[in-house]
Design an enzyme around this catalytic site. Structure first.
Site, PDB file in Angstrom:
ATOM      1  N   TYR A 192      -6.840  13.723  -4.957  1.00 45.41           N
ATOM      2  CA  TYR A 192      -6.947  13.645  -3.494  1.00 45.41           C
ATOM      3  C   TYR A 192      -7.922  14.684  -2.932  1.00 45.41           C
ATOM      4  O   TYR A 192      -8.433  14.514  -1.830  1.00 45.41           O
ATOM      5  CB  TYR A 192      -5.562  13.755  -2.838  1.00 45.41           C
ATOM      6  CG  TYR A 192      -4.805  12.437  -2.899  1.00 45.41           C
ATOM      7  CD1 TYR A 192      -5.327  11.289  -2.285  1.00 45.41           C
ATOM      8  CD2 TYR A 192      -3.602  12.316  -3.576  1.00 45.41           C
ATOM      9  CE1 TYR A 192      -4.652  10.068  -2.342  1.00 45.41           C
ATOM     10  CE2 TYR A 192      -2.921  11.099  -3.639  1.00 45.41           C
ATOM     11  CZ  TYR A 192      -3.457   9.982  -3.023  1.00 45.41           C
ATOM     12  OH  TYR A 192      -2.810   8.777  -3.081  1.00 45.41           O
TER      13      TYR A 192
ATOM     14  N   GLY B 240       3.031   4.245   0.726  1.00 45.51           N
ATOM     15  CA  GLY B 240       3.987   4.553   1.789  1.00 45.51           C
ATOM     16  C   GLY B 240       4.623   3.341   2.445  1.00 45.51           C
ATOM     17  O   GLY B 240       5.361   3.479   3.429  1.00 45.51           O
ATOM     18  N   ALA B 241       4.381   2.152   1.899  1.00 39.85           N
ATOM     19  CA  ALA B 241       4.915   0.930   2.534  1.00 39.85           C
ATOM     20  C   ALA B 241       6.440   0.863   2.459  1.00 39.85           C
ATOM     21  O   ALA B 241       7.075   0.176   3.260  1.00 39.85           O
ATOM     22  CB  ALA B 241       4.298  -0.304   1.870  1.00 39.85           C
ATOM     23  N   GLY B 242       7.006   1.548   1.471  1.00 38.60           N
ATOM     24  CA  GLY B 242       8.468   1.506   1.297  1.00 38.60           C
ATOM     25  C   GLY B 242       8.894   0.811   0.014  1.00 38.60           C
ATOM     26  O   GLY B 242      10.027   0.358  -0.115  1.00 38.60           O
TER      27      GLY B 242
ATOM     28  N   PRO C 121       0.805  -1.221   0.000  1.00 35.58           N
ATOM     29  CA  PRO C 121       0.000   0.000   0.000  1.00 35.58           C
ATOM     30  C   PRO C 121       0.845   1.281   0.000  1.00 35.58           C
ATOM     31  O   PRO C 121       2.075   1.206   0.134  1.00 35.58           O
ATOM     32  CB  PRO C 121      -0.812  -0.102   1.299  1.00 35.58           C
ATOM     33  CG  PRO C 121      -0.649  -1.492   1.780  1.00 35.58           C
ATOM     34  CD  PRO C 121       0.621  -2.029   1.202  1.00 35.58           C
TER      35      PRO C 121
ATOM     36  N   ASP D 161       9.297  -0.899  -8.926  1.00 38.89           N
ATOM     37  CA  ASP D 161       8.671  -0.577  -7.632  1.00 38.89           C
ATOM     38  C   ASP D 161       7.145  -0.683  -7.690  1.00 38.89           C
ATOM     39  O   ASP D 161       6.450  -0.106  -6.857  1.00 38.89           O
ATOM     40  CB  ASP D 161       9.134   0.795  -7.099  1.00 38.89           C
ATOM     41  CG  ASP D 161       8.637   1.974  -7.924  1.00 38.89           C
ATOM     42  OD1 ASP D 161       8.019   1.759  -8.993  1.00 38.89           O
ATOM     43  OD2 ASP D 161       8.866   3.127  -7.499  1.00 38.89           O
TER      44      ASP D 161
ATOM     45  N   THR E 236      11.747   2.650  -1.813  1.00 38.07           N
ATOM     46  CA  THR E 236      12.937   2.538  -0.968  1.00 38.07           C
ATOM     47  C   THR E 236      13.554   1.150  -1.108  1.00 38.07           C
ATOM     48  O   THR E 236      14.759   1.017  -1.382  1.00 38.07           O
ATOM     49  CB  THR E 236      12.560   2.794   0.511  1.00 38.07           C
ATOM     50  OG1 THR E 236      11.907   4.062   0.599  1.00 38.07           O
ATOM     51  CG2 THR E 236      13.782   2.777   1.405  1.00 38.07           C
TER      52      THR E 236
HETATM   53  N1  LIG Z   1      11.687   0.598   6.627  1.00 39.84           N
HETATM   54  C1  LIG Z   1      11.503   1.917   6.740  1.00 39.84           C
HETATM   55  N2  LIG Z   1      11.690   2.525   7.918  1.00 39.84           N
HETATM   56  C2  LIG Z   1      11.506   3.831   8.031  1.00 39.84           C
HETATM   57  N3  LIG Z   1      11.120   4.652   7.035  1.00 39.84           N
HETATM   58  C3  LIG Z   1      10.923   4.094   5.849  1.00 39.84           C
HETATM   59  C4  LIG Z   1      11.090   2.710   5.636  1.00 39.84           C
HETATM   60  N4  LIG Z   1      10.803   2.442   4.340  1.00 39.84           N
HETATM   61  C5  LIG Z   1      10.460   3.600   3.780  1.00 39.84           C
HETATM   62  N5  LIG Z   1      10.560   4.603   4.669  1.00 39.84           N
HETATM   63  C6  LIG Z   1      10.240   6.015   4.432  1.00 39.84           C
HETATM   64  O1  LIG Z   1       8.822   6.088   4.247  1.00 39.84           O
HETATM   65  C7  LIG Z   1       8.503   6.991   3.195  1.00 39.84           C
HETATM   66  C8  LIG Z   1       7.754   6.222   2.110  1.00 39.84           C
HETATM   67  O2  LIG Z   1       8.629   5.301   1.465  1.00 39.84           O
HETATM   68  P1  LIG Z   1       8.545   5.031  -0.107  1.00 39.84           P
HETATM   69  O3  LIG Z   1       8.457   6.306  -0.871  1.00 39.84           O
HETATM   70  O4  LIG Z   1       9.636   4.085  -0.441  1.00 39.84           O
HETATM   71  O5  LIG Z   1       7.133   4.280  -0.145  1.00 39.84           O
HETATM   72  P2  LIG Z   1       6.309   3.729  -1.405  1.00 39.84           P
HETATM   73  O6  LIG Z   1       5.686   2.457  -0.983  1.00 39.84           O
HETATM   74  O7  LIG Z   1       7.193   3.673  -2.614  1.00 39.84           O
HETATM   75  O8  LIG Z   1       5.208   4.856  -1.572  1.00 39.84           O
HETATM   76  P3  LIG Z   1       4.118   5.116  -2.728  1.00 39.84           P
HETATM   77  O9  LIG Z   1       3.069   4.101  -2.556  1.00 39.84           O
HETATM   78  O10 LIG Z   1       3.606   6.474  -2.446  1.00 39.84           O
HETATM   79  O11 LIG Z   1       4.828   5.042  -4.036  1.00 39.84           O
HETATM   80  C9  LIG Z   1       9.820   7.598   2.729  1.00 39.84           C
HETATM   81  O12 LIG Z   1      10.009   8.815   3.426  1.00 39.84           O
HETATM   82  C10 LIG Z   1      10.858   6.573   3.153  1.00 39.84           C
HETATM   83  O13 LIG Z   1      12.113   7.170   3.392  1.00 39.84           O
HETATM   84  N1  LIG Z   2      -5.802   5.977  -7.449  1.00 39.22           N
HETATM   85  C1  LIG Z   2      -4.556   5.538  -7.687  1.00 39.22           C
HETATM   86  N2  LIG Z   2      -4.366   4.594  -8.629  1.00 39.22           N
HETATM   87  C2  LIG Z   2      -3.134   4.071  -8.888  1.00 39.22           C
HETATM   88  O1  LIG Z   2      -2.964   3.198  -9.753  1.00 39.22           O
HETATM   89  C3  LIG Z   2      -2.053   4.602  -8.131  1.00 39.22           C
HETATM   90  N3  LIG Z   2      -0.734   4.355  -8.134  1.00 39.22           N
HETATM   91  C4  LIG Z   2      -0.182   5.163  -7.219  1.00 39.22           C
HETATM   92  N4  LIG Z   2      -1.141   5.943  -6.658  1.00 39.22           N
HETATM   93  C5  LIG Z   2      -0.893   7.034  -5.690  1.00 39.22           C
HETATM   94  C6  LIG Z   2      -0.471   6.594  -4.344  1.00 39.22           C
HETATM   95  C7  LIG Z   2       0.486   7.684  -3.928  1.00 39.22           C
HETATM   96  O2  LIG Z   2      -0.227   8.775  -3.391  1.00 39.22           O
HETATM   97  C8  LIG Z   2       1.119   8.134  -5.232  1.00 39.22           C
HETATM   98  C9  LIG Z   2       2.461   7.505  -5.563  1.00 39.22           C
HETATM   99  O3  LIG Z   2       2.417   6.120  -5.531  1.00 39.22           O
HETATM  100  O4  LIG Z   2       0.171   7.812  -6.226  1.00 39.22           O
HETATM  101  C10 LIG Z   2      -2.312   5.604  -7.195  1.00 39.22           C
HETATM  102  N5  LIG Z   2      -3.554   6.069  -6.958  1.00 39.22           N
END
Ligand SMILES: Nc1ncnc2c1ncn2[C@@H]1O[C@H](COP(=O)(O)OP(=O)(O)OP(=O)(O)O)[C@@H](O)[C@H]1O
Ligand SMILES: Nc1nc(=O)c2ncn([C@H]3C[C@H](O)[C@@H](CO)O3)c2[nH]1
Length: 207
Positions: A47, A14-16, A12, A86, A19
């Protein structure tokens, strides 16, 4: 696994994913395919008003990912070269099933299948599972302006949608290997030994 791994990191918001995918790409010397975020012209409006902007937003993501997946197929999968991304293209369906309704959802599903059914799919998925508090904390820490009022109810739904979506993938024909990464137990950023554990699991699939 007979062919080179096409690895997707999923989970989901912000899961990382970015990263972890970036860390693995450096550690294993793999090319990295990253989702396009900052150039997305609809995210901020989406949003503010999900119902109003969802179709435009989902189509934008789909078109971008379609192009990236085509390129990934030509440059890596067809060359039997390992690659890491990613995201998994199926993420489009996870989000769109949540944000679209009625005929728009039906039309989107048809377009999704038309565009993606014949394209290569990841054969190894790292699925990062995390709880709501962890995700909200990371989203706030990252500080993207358009995500600052992220609705926890939307996030709760997405966490559940992701579980359903990953189960669906696991039971699809020709399913990928799915490795779960529990973000509450494994902190690959703060603990090098946790990252090493993930690296070792992935290495088993590198041919
Ligand atoms: N294991 C971790 N521990 C602490 N902070 C983390 C960890 N993994 C990621 N972060 C931090 O959490 C934030 C979100 O990480 P990241 O951008 O990799 O998430 P994402 O799943 O790619 O997000 P999105 O769904 O929005 O693309 C960043 O600020 C990152 O530095
Ligand atoms: N509605 C919607 N559909 C997608 O396929 C999708 N893929 C990513 N996202 C949103 C999540 C983060 O805010 C931001 C970066 O991942 O964009 C999405 N939102």
């Amino acid at each position: 696994m007979k062919s080179a791994p096409f690895i997707a990191v999923e989970g989901p918001i912000g899961a990382g994913k970015t990263t972890l995918a970036t860390m693995l790409s450096h550690e294993l010397n793999l090319p990295l395919v990253k989702e396009i975020v900052e150039e997305n012209p609809f995210l901020a409006s989406f949003y503010q008003d999900i119902d109003e902007w969802s179709f435009q937003l989902e189509m934008f993501f789909l078109c971008n990912r379609f192009k990236q997946l085509e390129d990934t197929g030509v440059h890596y999968v067809e060359q039997n070269t390992p690659v890491i991304s990613d995201y998994h293209i199926y993420k489009n369906m996870i989000f769109a099933d949540r944000t679209l309704k009625g005929t728009k959802r039906d039309k989107y599903r048809q377009i999704y299948h038309l565009l993606t059914d014949d394209l290569p799919k990841p054969n190894l998925v790292l699925y990062i599972e995390a709880e709501l508090d962890t995700l909200m904390y990371r989203i706030n820490k990252r500080g993207r302006s358009f995500e600052q009022d992220m609705d926890p109810a939307y996030m709760e739904q997405l966490i559940a949608d992701y579980k359903t979506g990953m189960d669906y993938l696991a039971n699809s024909s020709n399913p990928p290997v799915i490795i779960k990464v529990n973000a509450e137990q494994l902190d690959f950023v703060e603990h090098p030994e946790h990252f090493r554990q993930i690296v070792n699991q992935v290495k088993e699939y590198i041919i």
